[in-house]
Design a protein around this motif. Structure first.
Motif, PDB file in Angstrom:
ATOM      1  N   THR A 151     -28.819  -2.582 -13.386  1.00 54.45           N
ATOM      2  CA  THR A 151     -28.571  -2.397 -14.811  1.00 54.45           C
ATOM      3  C   THR A 151     -28.667  -0.944 -15.242  1.00 54.45           C
ATOM      4  O   THR A 151     -27.845  -0.455 -16.019  1.00 54.45           O
ATOM      5  CB  THR A 151     -29.567  -3.239 -15.636  1.00 54.45           C
ATOM      6  OG1 THR A 151     -29.467  -4.611 -15.231  1.00 54.45           O
ATOM      7  CG2 THR A 151     -29.286  -3.130 -17.126  1.00 54.45           C
ATOM      8  N   HIS A 152     -29.657  -0.210 -14.719  1.00 51.61           N
ATOM      9  CA  HIS A 152     -29.945   1.130 -15.234  1.00 51.61           C
ATOM     10  C   HIS A 152     -29.686   2.265 -14.244  1.00 51.61           C
ATOM     11  O   HIS A 152     -29.647   3.427 -14.658  1.00 51.61           O
ATOM     12  CB  HIS A 152     -31.406   1.194 -15.698  1.00 51.61           C
ATOM     13  CG  HIS A 152     -31.738   0.231 -16.789  1.00 51.61           C
ATOM     14  ND1 HIS A 152     -31.253   0.368 -18.068  1.00 51.61           N
ATOM     15  CD2 HIS A 152     -32.481  -0.904 -16.784  1.00 51.61           C
ATOM     16  CE1 HIS A 152     -31.703  -0.636 -18.814  1.00 51.61           C
ATOM     17  NE2 HIS A 152     -32.439  -1.429 -18.062  1.00 51.61           N
ATOM     18  N   TYR A 153     -29.505   1.948 -12.948  1.00 47.71           N
ATOM     19  CA  TYR A 153     -29.276   3.007 -11.956  1.00 47.71           C
ATOM     20  C   TYR A 153     -28.173   2.579 -10.982  1.00 47.71           C
ATOM     21  O   TYR A 153     -28.280   2.780  -9.776  1.00 47.71           O
ATOM     22  CB  TYR A 153     -30.564   3.296 -11.182  1.00 47.71           C
ATOM     23  CG  TYR A 153     -31.656   3.942 -12.000  1.00 47.71           C
ATOM     24  CD1 TYR A 153     -31.664   5.321 -12.241  1.00 47.71           C
ATOM     25  CD2 TYR A 153     -32.681   3.174 -12.554  1.00 47.71           C
ATOM     26  CE1 TYR A 153     -32.665   5.907 -13.001  1.00 47.71           C
ATOM     27  CE2 TYR A 153     -33.687   3.757 -13.320  1.00 47.71           C
ATOM     28  CZ  TYR A 153     -33.677   5.129 -13.533  1.00 47.71           C
ATOM     29  OH  TYR A 153     -34.675   5.711 -14.289  1.00 47.71           O
ATOM     30  N   SER A 154     -27.091   2.017 -11.517  1.00 52.90           N
ATOM     31  CA  SER A 154     -26.025   1.518 -10.642  1.00 52.90           C
ATOM     32  C   SER A 154     -25.383   2.631  -9.817  1.00 52.90           C
ATOM     33  O   SER A 154     -24.931   2.400  -8.697  1.00 52.90           O
ATOM     34  CB  SER A 154     -24.963   0.797 -11.476  1.00 52.90           C
ATOM     35  OG  SER A 154     -24.393   1.676 -12.431  1.00 52.90           O
ATOM     36  N   TRP A 155     -25.334   3.848 -10.365  1.00 60.60           N
ATOM     37  CA  TRP A 155     -24.697   4.964  -9.651  1.00 60.60           C
ATOM     38  C   TRP A 155     -25.578   5.500  -8.514  1.00 60.60           C
ATOM     39  O   TRP A 155     -25.127   6.266  -7.678  1.00 60.60           O
ATOM     40  CB  TRP A 155     -24.391   6.095 -10.634  1.00 60.60           C
ATOM     41  CG  TRP A 155     -25.614   6.784 -11.173  1.00 60.60           C
ATOM     42  CD1 TRP A 155     -26.237   7.893 -10.672  1.00 60.60           C
ATOM     43  CD2 TRP A 155     -26.389   6.376 -12.308  1.00 60.60           C
ATOM     44  NE1 TRP A 155     -27.334   8.206 -11.423  1.00 60.60           N
ATOM     45  CE2 TRP A 155     -27.453   7.296 -12.439  1.00 60.60           C
ATOM     46  CE3 TRP A 155     -26.276   5.335 -13.220  1.00 60.60           C
ATOM     47  CZ2 TRP A 155     -28.394   7.191 -13.443  1.00 60.60           C
ATOM     48  CZ3 TRP A 155     -27.212   5.248 -14.232  1.00 60.60           C
ATOM     49  CH2 TRP A 155     -28.251   6.149 -14.345  1.00 60.60           C
ATOM     50  N   MET A 156     -26.856   5.108  -8.486  1.00 60.31           N
ATOM     51  CA  MET A 156     -27.754   5.529  -7.417  1.00 60.31           C
ATOM     52  C   MET A 156     -28.588   4.323  -6.969  1.00 60.31           C
ATOM     53  O   MET A 156     -29.798   4.390  -6.774  1.00 60.31           O
ATOM     54  CB  MET A 156     -28.660   6.668  -7.875  1.00 60.31           C
ATOM     55  CG  MET A 156     -29.403   6.422  -9.181  1.00 60.31           C
ATOM     56  SD  MET A 156     -30.448   7.826  -9.689  1.00 60.31           S
ATOM     57  CE  MET A 156     -31.683   7.814  -8.396  1.00 60.31           C
ATOM     58  N   TYR A 157     -27.881   3.204  -6.800  1.00 58.39           N
ATOM     59  CA  TYR A 157     -28.551   1.940  -6.503  1.00 58.39           C
ATOM     60  C   TYR A 157     -29.370   2.027  -5.213  1.00 58.39           C
ATOM     61  O   TYR A 157     -30.499   1.531  -5.141  1.00 58.39           O
ATOM     62  CB  TYR A 157     -27.509   0.831  -6.401  1.00 58.39           C
ATOM     63  CG  TYR A 157     -28.078  -0.523  -6.051  1.00 58.39           C
ATOM     64  CD1 TYR A 157     -28.628  -1.337  -7.036  1.00 58.39           C
ATOM     65  CD2 TYR A 157     -28.061  -0.992  -4.740  1.00 58.39           C
ATOM     66  CE1 TYR A 157     -29.152  -2.574  -6.728  1.00 58.39           C
ATOM     67  CE2 TYR A 157     -28.582  -2.234  -4.419  1.00 58.39           C
ATOM     68  CZ  TYR A 157     -29.123  -3.026  -5.411  1.00 58.39           C
ATOM     69  OH  TYR A 157     -29.645  -4.253  -5.092  1.00 58.39           O
TER      70      TYR A 157
END
Length: 313
Positions: A100-106
């Motif tokens: 939800t909050h860190y999809s670009w650095m999952y």
């Protein structure tokens, strides 16, 4: 003698009833009806649940924006506004918080313990062997040696490509030769030979099939290369379709079906899809979005039913 005879018969009467008959029914208490309950038929079907791979946390996960901002934490130290709005900030699963909050650095987010320390193993920095656009450094595509940005790894289908050519075609099509290390000489390649491409040079609006297309067009055939002149002109020069269809020796014939030319006459006219130079009812080639009718009568009844003069004009 003076002894007289008895004046009364004996008073003791004979018995008036026969003996009580024997019982007519056997005893009512029945014998036991069931055997003892049988033993269980199967042993337990499941083994005990294995222990968790990480120590469970009594807290929920939240985005650590106020801290290192490297992922989600579950240490009970979330800001008060988060605990007061748990539906927007608090999660029972670390994966949900990271998605939800860190999809670009999952990958990096999932590599953290509940207190924000690194789990170890460096899973998010292992090389993938794929190619990504390196806009900040080389300005070309480079192979991922563990240095691709997390947001690109997290959306690999968008950013990461299997080959250098695919990456350059997708992200540097305007500068393909420099990106792929080719010299750009000659035609675009045999895969595009004989196909039509849009030519914008010197203000021209034409489609050609002379094999002199730019390399970036050959490397993006689904966007720039077409089997027919009509397809190329329709996609790239629809606003001047007749002129384009006359390029490269093409013959702009039209369908000779009918459509409404709303710029003609006072209220538009039903005209045929053919070059105006052909005369008659030809009103020029219809644009790709124009609905066509098999006859003028159908055109008038379908598109100009309110115009009593449609058939006569």
């Amino acid at each position: 003698p003076t002894t007289a005879q008895p004046t009364t018969s004996p008073t003791t009467a004979q018995p008036t009833k026969s003996p009580t008959p024997p019982p007519t029914n056997p005893p009512t208490t029945a014998q036991p009806t069931k055997s003892p309950t049988p033993p269980p038929t199967s042993p337990p079907t499941k083994s005990p649940t294995p222990p968790p791979t990480r120590s469970p946390t009594p807290f929920e996960w939240y985005p650590d924006w106020a801290g290192a901002d490297e992922g989600c934490k579950a240490d009970g130290n979330e800001p008060r506004y988060m605990s007061l709005n748990p539906s927007g900030y608090m999660y029972t699963e670390q994966a949900t918080c990271c998605e939800t909050h860190y999809s670009w650095m999952y990958g990096a987010c999932m590599n953290l313990n509940s207190d924000g320390t690194d789990v170890g193993g460096g899973g998010s920095t292992l090389p993938t062997g794929k190619y990504f656009p390196d806009w900040l450094s080389s300005g070309t595509c480079k192979e991922d040696e563990g240095d691709a940005p997390d947001y690109m790894r997290g959306a690999g289908s968008t950013w990461m490509k299997d080959t250098l050519g695919d990456c350059c075609s997708h992200h540097f099509s305007w500068n393909y030769d420099d990106c792929a290390g080719t010299d750009g000489s000659g035609s675009g390649g045999s895969a595009a030979d004989g196909k039509y491409y849009p030519n914008w040079e010197q203000g021209k609006n034409e489609c050609l099939n002379d094999g002199n297309q730019e390399t970036y067009m050959s490397n993006n055939p689904s966007v720039y290369m077409y089997d027919t002149l009509e397809d190329c002109c329709t996609w790239h020069f629809s606003w001047t379709l007749a002129s384009c269809l006359g390029s490269a020796g093409g013959v702009a014939a039209g369908t000779e079906e009918w459509y409404v030319d709303w710029t003609a006459g006072t209220n538009g006219l039903c005209v045929q899809d053919c070059l105006e130079s052909n005369g008659g009812s030809c009103g020029g080639l219809a644009a790709p979005w124009e609905p066509l009718s098999a006859s003028k009568a159908v055109c008038c009844s379908t598109h100009k039913s309110w115009d009593d003069d449609c058939l006569s004009t």
